[in-house]
Design a protein around this motif. Structure first.
Motif, short mmCIF file in Angstrom:
data_model
loop_
_atom_site.label_atom_id
_atom_site.label_comp_id
_atom_site.label_asym_id
_atom_site.label_seq_id
_atom_site.Cartn_x
_atom_site.Cartn_y
_atom_site.Cartn_z
N THR A 92 0.84 -1.20 0.00
CA THR A 92 0.00 0.00 0.00
C THR A 92 0.87 1.25 0.00
O THR A 92 0.63 2.19 -0.75
CB THR A 92 -0.93 0.01 1.24
OG1 THR A 92 -1.66 -1.21 1.27
CG2 THR A 92 -1.86 1.19 1.21
N LYS A 95 2.50 1.64 -3.39
CA LYS A 95 1.57 2.17 -4.40
C LYS A 95 1.37 3.67 -4.24
O LYS A 95 1.32 4.41 -5.22
CB LYS A 95 0.23 1.43 -4.32
CG LYS A 95 0.25 0.04 -4.88
CD LYS A 95 -1.11 -0.62 -4.74
CE LYS A 95 -1.05 -2.06 -5.19
NZ LYS A 95 -2.34 -2.75 -4.98
N MET A 96 1.24 4.11 -2.97
CA MET A 96 1.04 5.54 -2.73
C MET A 96 2.24 6.35 -3.24
O MET A 96 2.08 7.34 -3.95
CB MET A 96 0.84 5.81 -1.24
CG MET A 96 0.60 7.29 -0.93
SD MET A 96 0.59 7.68 0.82
CE MET A 96 2.32 7.53 1.23
N TRP A 97 3.43 5.94 -2.90
CA TRP A 97 4.62 6.67 -3.31
C TRP A 97 4.88 6.54 -4.81
O TRP A 97 5.43 7.44 -5.43
CB TRP A 97 5.84 6.26 -2.49
CG TRP A 97 5.75 6.87 -1.13
CD1 TRP A 97 5.56 6.22 0.04
CD2 TRP A 97 5.77 8.26 -0.82
NE1 TRP A 97 5.46 7.12 1.07
CE2 TRP A 97 5.59 8.39 0.56
CE3 TRP A 97 5.91 9.42 -1.57
CZ2 TRP A 97 5.56 9.61 1.22
CZ3 TRP A 97 5.89 10.65 -0.92
CH2 TRP A 97 5.71 10.73 0.46
N LEU A 98 4.45 5.47 -5.39
CA LEU A 98 4.57 5.31 -6.84
C LEU A 98 3.69 6.33 -7.56
O LEU A 98 4.10 6.94 -8.56
CB LEU A 98 4.20 3.88 -7.26
CG LEU A 98 4.49 3.53 -8.71
CD1 LEU A 98 5.96 3.76 -9.05
CD2 LEU A 98 4.11 2.08 -8.97
N ARG A 99 2.48 6.57 -7.03
CA ARG A 99 1.59 7.60 -7.61
C ARG A 99 2.23 8.98 -7.49
O ARG A 99 2.21 9.78 -8.42
CB ARG A 99 0.23 7.57 -6.94
CG ARG A 99 -0.68 6.47 -7.44
CD ARG A 99 -2.12 6.69 -6.99
NE ARG A 99 -2.28 6.64 -5.54
CZ ARG A 99 -2.48 5.52 -4.84
NH1 ARG A 99 -2.54 4.36 -5.45
NH2 ARG A 99 -2.63 5.58 -3.54
N VAL A 100 2.79 9.28 -6.32
CA VAL A 100 3.46 10.57 -6.11
C VAL A 100 4.64 10.70 -7.09
O VAL A 100 4.83 11.74 -7.73
CB VAL A 100 3.94 10.72 -4.65
CG1 VAL A 100 4.84 11.94 -4.49
CG2 VAL A 100 2.74 10.80 -3.71
N GLN A 102 5.05 9.23 -10.00
CA GLN A 102 4.56 9.41 -11.37
C GLN A 102 4.06 10.83 -11.60
O GLN A 102 4.29 11.42 -12.66
CB GLN A 102 3.47 8.39 -11.68
CG GLN A 102 4.01 6.98 -11.82
CD GLN A 102 2.92 5.93 -11.90
OE1 GLN A 102 1.80 6.13 -11.47
NE2 GLN A 102 3.29 4.77 -12.45
N LYS A 103 3.39 11.41 -10.60
CA LYS A 103 2.91 12.80 -10.71
C LYS A 103 4.10 13.76 -10.83
O LYS A 103 4.12 14.62 -11.72
CB LYS A 103 2.05 13.16 -9.50
CG LYS A 103 1.42 14.54 -9.59
CD LYS A 103 0.68 14.89 -8.31
CE LYS A 103 1.50 15.92 -7.63
NZ LYS A 103 1.39 16.22 -6.30
N ASP A 104 5.09 13.60 -9.97
CA ASP A 104 6.28 14.46 -10.01
C ASP A 104 7.04 14.29 -11.32
O ASP A 104 7.56 15.25 -11.89
CB ASP A 104 7.21 14.19 -8.83
CG ASP A 104 6.66 14.72 -7.52
OD1 ASP A 104 5.74 15.56 -7.55
OD2 ASP A 104 7.17 14.30 -6.46
N GLN A 106 5.72 13.55 -14.22
CA GLN A 106 4.97 14.24 -15.26
C GLN A 106 5.18 15.76 -15.19
O GLN A 106 5.35 16.42 -16.20
CB GLN A 106 3.47 13.92 -15.20
CG GLN A 106 2.71 14.44 -16.39
CD GLN A 106 3.26 13.91 -17.72
OE1 GLN A 106 3.44 12.72 -17.90
NE2 GLN A 106 3.55 14.82 -18.64
#
Length: 128
Positions: A92, A95-100, A102-104, A106
């Protein structure tokens, strides 16, 4: 003690708007970055380098300075996200840090694209 490092005296004086405009016009035709440097050179009879300033280049450099500051901030966030990805213990958390991350990533790519477009724009101006 070096006088350049010990600027502790302040000199204040008043000018009319016309006098200020005349002084500002002369300052902008020099390589002095700050008005205080220009005045110091004039008052102390130091040589001044007059040059034709390239407004588009000045604008470009101001924009690049802002982009550099943004890129530095993004880089710090990006590095923190990568570090936290490596330190994640649970799926979990990962996954949270992977989203962060990916956002950074981009945001970083968008800023790089802005820089590329600005460089193309300046290059087109110079080639005309």
């Amino acid at each position: 003690m070096n006088g350049n490092n010990n600027k502790s005296r302040v000199v204040n004086f008043r000018m009319t708007p016309q006098e200020y405009a005349r002084m500002e016009s002369k300052w902008k035709r020099t390589t002095c970055r700050k008005l205080s440097d220009f005045i110091r050179h004039r008052v102390l009879d130091k040589p001044l380098v007059s040059t034709h300033r390239n407004r588009s280049l000045d604008d470009f450099m101001a924009e690049m300075a802002l982009l550099r500051k943004e890129l530095n901030s993004i880089g710090v966030n990006f590095n923190q996200a990568v570090h936290k990805l490596h330190m994640a213990d649970t799926p979990t958390e990962l996954k949270m840090w992977l989203r962060v991350f990916q956002k950074d990533r981009q945001i970083l790519l968008d800023q790089v694209e802005k820089i590329k477009l600005k460089i193309y724009s300046i290059a087109d101006e110079w080639l005309q």
